[in-house]
Design an enzyme around this catalytic site. Structure first.
Site, short mmCIF file in Angstrom:
data_model
loop_
_atom_site.label_atom_id
_atom_site.label_comp_id
_atom_site.label_asym_id
_atom_site.label_seq_id
_atom_site.Cartn_x
_atom_site.Cartn_y
_atom_site.Cartn_z
N CYS A 10 -64.11 48.29 22.63
CA CYS A 10 -63.54 48.76 23.90
C CYS A 10 -64.52 48.41 25.01
O CYS A 10 -65.31 47.47 24.87
CB CYS A 10 -63.22 50.25 23.84
N ASN A 13 -67.75 51.63 24.39
CA ASN A 13 -68.12 51.97 23.01
C ASN A 13 -68.52 53.45 22.87
O ASN A 13 -69.41 53.79 22.09
CB ASN A 13 -69.23 51.05 22.46
N CYS A 15 -65.65 55.99 23.64
CA CYS A 15 -64.38 56.72 23.45
C CYS A 15 -63.46 56.03 22.45
O CYS A 15 -63.33 56.48 21.30
CB CYS A 15 -63.64 56.88 24.78
N ARG A 16 -62.81 54.94 22.87
CA ARG A 16 -61.75 54.36 22.04
C ARG A 16 -62.24 53.68 20.77
O ARG A 16 -61.70 53.94 19.68
CB ARG A 16 -60.92 53.37 22.87
N SER A 17 -63.25 52.81 20.89
CA SER A 17 -63.66 52.09 19.68
C SER A 17 -64.37 52.97 18.65
O SER A 17 -64.13 52.78 17.44
CB SER A 17 -64.46 50.82 20.01
N ASP A 132 -57.54 53.75 28.43
CA ASP A 132 -58.87 54.35 28.58
C ASP A 132 -58.73 55.85 28.90
O ASP A 132 -58.15 56.19 29.93
CB ASP A 132 -59.59 53.62 29.72
#
Ligand code: 4NP
Length: 165
Positions: A10, A13, A15-17, A132
């Site tokens: 993301c 690095n 939150c999402r990934s 995001d």
């Protein structure tokens, strides 16, 4: 046999990934494939290098029994040689990774290693992003988990089929 290596990417690095990494690790462990499939994550930006996953992401994941681990790391072109699957969490990061994949420093087949994460979710529209959640509320973090869960189930099924696992 060499393990299959997967990296979710993301922007930050945090939150999402890391969420996708935790979800995928949990699925892989549940199916007894931890020694066959290695899972990591990274960011295209350097703002959060060395930082732990976002506390909100960690709290939401923990409620589903999923642990988020690791420290922020920036994705580098050479990573295309290490990972069989590079999964961009959204189209902006896919575009940034696509540029790296086409650079002379990248392994020749780097472009074919790059995918949009949600393209492995058969229910998601083609080209869909994981939005995001950083500047939003709790619902955004739950949505990230739901989207990661669906995409990772599809990705794991694809890897099992393609690699005979
Ligand atoms: P991520 O979320 O890309 O899912 O880790 C973000 C984290 C931090 C920032 C942006 C997105 N930031 O601008 O600091």
């Amino acid at each position: 046999m060499e393990p299959v290596r997967v990296c979710f990417v993301c922007l930050g690095n945090i939150c999402r990934s890391p969420t996708a990494e935790g979800v995928m690790r949990s699925l892989v462990a549940r199916e007894g494939l931890a020694s066959r499939i290695e899972v990591e994550s990274a960011g295209t930006a350097a703002y959060h290098v060395g930082d732990p996953p976002d506390a909100r992401s960690t709290a939401h994941a923990r409620r589903r029994g999923i642990a988020l681990t690791g420290a922020g790391r920036q994705f580098v072109t050479e990573d295309f040689a290490r990972f069989d699957y590079v999964l961009a969490m959204d189209t902006d990061n896919h575009a940034a990774l696509s540029r790296l994949a086409r650079s002379p420093k990248a392994v020749d087949d780097a472009p074919s290693r790059l995918h949009l994460c949600r393209d492995f979710d058969p229910q998601a529209p083609r080209g869909a992003s994981v939005p995001d959640p950083y500047y939003g509320g709790d619902a955004g973090f739950e949505e990230v988990l739901d989207q990661c869960q669906a995409a990772c189930e599809g990705l794991l099924a694809h890897i099992r089929q393609s690699h005979g696992l």
